[in-house]
Enzyme design. Structure first.
Site, PDB file in Angstrom:
ATOM      1  N   TYR A  56      96.906  71.018  13.958  1.00  0.00           N
ATOM      2  CA  TYR A  56      97.443  71.828  13.024  1.00  0.00           C
ATOM      3  C   TYR A  56      99.031  72.110  13.741  1.00  0.00           C
ATOM      4  O   TYR A  56      99.318  72.649  14.415  1.00  0.00           O
ATOM      5  CB  TYR A  56      97.079  73.034  12.787  1.00  0.00           C
ATOM      6  N   SER A 204      87.049  76.149   5.280  1.00  0.00           N
ATOM      7  CA  SER A 204      87.162  76.156   4.016  1.00  0.00           C
ATOM      8  C   SER A 204      86.193  76.919   2.928  1.00  0.00           C
ATOM      9  O   SER A 204      85.693  76.527   2.054  1.00  0.00           O
ATOM     10  CB  SER A 204      87.236  74.782   3.339  1.00  0.00           C
TER      11      SER A 204
HETATM   12  N1  LIG Z   1      86.997  71.756  11.562  1.00  0.00           N
HETATM   13  C1  LIG Z   1      87.780  71.359  10.673  1.00  0.00           C
HETATM   14  O1  LIG Z   1      87.643  69.854  10.256  1.00  0.00           O
HETATM   15  C2  LIG Z   1      88.478  72.261   9.454  1.00  0.00           C
HETATM   16  C3  LIG Z   1      88.974  71.606   8.218  1.00  0.00           C
HETATM   17  C4  LIG Z   1      89.589  72.581   7.467  1.00  0.00           C
HETATM   18  C5  LIG Z   1      89.833  73.711   7.848  1.00  0.00           C
HETATM   19  N2  LIG Z   1      89.415  74.258   8.998  1.00  0.00           N
HETATM   20  C6  LIG Z   1      89.620  75.758   9.366  1.00  0.00           C
HETATM   21  O2  LIG Z   1      89.165  76.469   8.595  1.00  0.00           O
HETATM   22  C7  LIG Z   1      90.175  77.281   7.738  1.00  0.00           C
HETATM   23  C8  LIG Z   1      89.932  77.808   6.637  1.00  0.00           C
HETATM   24  O3  LIG Z   1      89.892  76.789   5.712  1.00  0.00           O
HETATM   25  P1  LIG Z   1      91.095  76.269   4.617  1.00  0.00           P
HETATM   26  O4  LIG Z   1      92.336  77.065   5.041  1.00  0.00           O
HETATM   27  O5  LIG Z   1      91.078  75.178   4.684  1.00  0.00           O
HETATM   28  O6  LIG Z   1      90.331  76.943   3.208  1.00  0.00           O
HETATM   29  P2  LIG Z   1      90.023  78.261   2.521  1.00  0.00           P
HETATM   30  O7  LIG Z   1      89.938  79.253   3.440  1.00  0.00           O
HETATM   31  O8  LIG Z   1      88.818  78.190   1.956  1.00  0.00           O
HETATM   32  O9  LIG Z   1      91.080  78.519   1.703  1.00  0.00           O
HETATM   33  C9  LIG Z   1      92.473  78.533   1.966  1.00  0.00           C
HETATM   34  C10 LIG Z   1      93.386  78.719   0.519  1.00  0.00           C
HETATM   35  O10 LIG Z   1      92.957  79.733  -0.086  1.00  0.00           O
HETATM   36  C11 LIG Z   1      94.018  80.531  -0.226  1.00  0.00           C
HETATM   37  N3  LIG Z   1      93.510  81.821  -0.319  1.00  0.00           N
HETATM   38  C12 LIG Z   1      92.894  82.628   0.764  1.00  0.00           C
HETATM   39  N4  LIG Z   1      92.591  83.725   0.632  1.00  0.00           N
HETATM   40  C13 LIG Z   1      92.881  84.015  -0.704  1.00  0.00           C
HETATM   41  C14 LIG Z   1      92.739  85.016  -1.645  1.00  0.00           C
HETATM   42  N5  LIG Z   1      92.112  86.342  -1.426  1.00  0.00           N
HETATM   43  N6  LIG Z   1      93.241  84.976  -2.966  1.00  0.00           N
HETATM   44  C15 LIG Z   1      93.669  84.062  -3.385  1.00  0.00           C
HETATM   45  N7  LIG Z   1      94.036  82.807  -2.595  1.00  0.00           N
HETATM   46  C16 LIG Z   1      93.519  82.819  -1.293  1.00  0.00           C
HETATM   47  C17 LIG Z   1      94.816  80.341   0.517  1.00  0.00           C
HETATM   48  O11 LIG Z   1      96.431  80.595   0.104  1.00  0.00           O
HETATM   49  P3  LIG Z   1      97.536  81.248   0.742  1.00  0.00           P
HETATM   50  O12 LIG Z   1      97.617  80.969   1.934  1.00  0.00           O
HETATM   51  O13 LIG Z   1      98.594  80.941  -0.134  1.00  0.00           O
HETATM   52  O14 LIG Z   1      96.994  82.649   0.769  1.00  0.00           O
HETATM   53  C18 LIG Z   1      94.717  78.565   0.975  1.00  0.00           C
HETATM   54  O15 LIG Z   1      95.378  78.152   0.041  1.00  0.00           O
HETATM   55  C19 LIG Z   1      91.414  76.833   8.484  1.00  0.00           C
HETATM   56  O16 LIG Z   1      92.599  77.572   8.487  1.00  0.00           O
HETATM   57  C20 LIG Z   1      91.107  76.198   9.617  1.00  0.00           C
HETATM   58  O17 LIG Z   1      91.282  76.896  10.854  1.00  0.00           O
HETATM   59  C21 LIG Z   1      88.745  73.356   9.937  1.00  0.00           C
END
Ligand SMILES: NC(=O)c1ccc[n+]([C@@H]2O[C@H](COP(=O)([O-])OP(=O)(O)OC[C@H]3O[C@@H](n4cnc5c(N)ncnc54)[C@H](OP(=O)(O)O)[C@@H]3O)[C@@H](O)[C@H]2O)c1
Length: 329
Positions: A56, A204
């Site tokens: 990342y 996610s």
């Molecule tokens: N192991 C893997 O292969 C893998 C793959 C993907 C992700 N991950 C991990 O999982 C974590 C979370 O997944 P993710 O970031 O992909 O997806 P997520 O948590 O499902 O969604 C993140 C998105 O939602 C928005 N968001 C979050 N809370 C919100 C709220 N209360 N209201 C409105 N918008 C909101 C964020 O925007 P803003 O930032 O603008 O608030 C961002 O665009 C990642 O940070 C990473 O550490 C791991």
């Protein structure tokens, strides 16, 4: 903030964790000072389980998480990081390396960037099927014996791989995508994790923002936003998925909660061994997501949500074809 066990380590983590990925790349630009405030807001709200990876921001995300942990007190947070996705800076294209030599080198590099003595939870981010999982986990287990890593995890592995890995060394956590818009692990991985006392870390969990009620049309997303390339966020699929996610709004209004909180509460109420790690770059959203721990869903609420978001209802694949490399390996 309620806590959940972390595998069989005897440790507990906040039942809402925190994904740091978006602070360094993938979802458009971010502001370093706001990132810092957001991490502080999450910690103040009781969130102590921080998720990062060496890939990342090409190391920048680990540096951020390490600096934060050292500033607030190392003992106050659990750091989970990952190895195995190898990319050139600025490129999405990747190769997967899960060879023992790479595991050792990647761990040293992560420890240095984090600036800590040990990683609390070290995941193989993706598995290269040409390397036997026994060899990868064997090298990871050596890191535990050397005191560099406290517990082991695997991301996006198949149930068969989890079983083989677990026979070499206890696996503490499996991290894969799980949300109302991505329910595939319910078939076999979630029951297997329960049987083996492995924590399932749901990444996610807000469907990369699909479940937050926000406008994610191509015009609303930054030009650099990775979601613009994902089939779920493009054209007809994007419109259909926005309609699907819109189903959360009525339930959220009835419960006095937000769509994001309902999406997280569904995970917590449905699966006792799941810890979601929502990501955000905004302090108010970090607080909002943490408060999902207080939302109570009844059996009727859960049945309604299961009916509104049946398995397979989301249109379009969650990754591009290249992005599926090493998934379910
Ligand atoms: N192991 C893997 O292969 C893998 C793959 C993907 C992700 N991950 C991990 O999982 C974590 C979370 O997944 P993710 O970031 O992909 O997806 P997520 O948590 O499902 O969604 C993140 C998105 O939602 C928005 N968001 C979050 N809370 C919100 C709220 N209360 N209201 C409105 N918008 C909101 C964020 O925007 P803003 O930032 O603008 O608030 C961002 O665009 C990642 O940070 C990473 O550490 C791991």
């Amino acid at each position: 903030m309620k806590q959940r066990p972390l595998g069989r380590t005897g440790q507990v983590v906040s039942e809402i964790g925190f994904g740091c990925m978006g602070m360094s790349e993938f979802y458009g630009p971010s502001d370093q000072s706001e990132n810092w405030t957001t991490l502080g807001a999450a910690l103040d709200a009781g969130v102590n389980f921080l998720d990062t990876a060496d890939t990342y921001g090409h190391g920048a995300n680990e540096e951020l998480v390490g600096r934060f942990a050292r500033t607030v007190g190392r003992h106050r947070v659990l750091i989970a990081t990952k190895f195995g996705i190898v990319r050139e800076p600025g490129k999405i294209e990747r190769r997967i390396d899960s060879s023992p030599a790479y595991v050792r080198a990647a761990c040293e590099a992560s420890l240095k960037r984090l600036g800590v003595d040990a990683i609390d939870l070290y995941y193989a981010h993706r598995i290269n099927p040409d390397v036997p999982i026994e060899d990868t986990v064997g090298a990871m287990a050596d890191l535990v014996r050397a005191g560099k890593v406290r517990a082991l995890g695997l991301s996006e592995v198949s149930p068969a791989t989890l079983k083989r890995a677990h026979a070499v060394h206890p696996i503490t956590a499996v991290q894969s995508e799980l949300s109302l818009t991505e329910r595939a692990p319910e078939d076999d991985m979630l029951p297997l994790c329960w049987e083996l006392s492995v924590t399932f870390v749901a990444y996610s969990p807000l469907g990369r923002a699909l479940l937050t009620g926000r406008n994610l049309s191509a015009e609303a997303l930054d030009e650099t936003d990775y979601r613009r390339s994902l089939p779920r966020f493009v054209g007809e699929a994007a419109a259909a998925n926005a309609r699907l996610a819109g189903n959360l709004k009525a339930i959220a209004a009835e419960k006095g909660a937000t769509p994001s909180q309902i999406a997280l509460a569904w995970l917590l109420s449905s699966f006792p061994h799941v810890v979601p790690i929502p990501g955000t770059r905004r302090p108010e959203r970090a607080r909002e997501n943490a408060r999902a721990s207080d939302v109570r869903l009844t059996r009727d609420d859960l049945e309604r949500l299961d009916g509104l978001f049946p398995i397979g209802a989301t249109m379009g694949a969650r990754y591009t074809e290249a992005g599926f490399a090493g998934v379910n390996a």
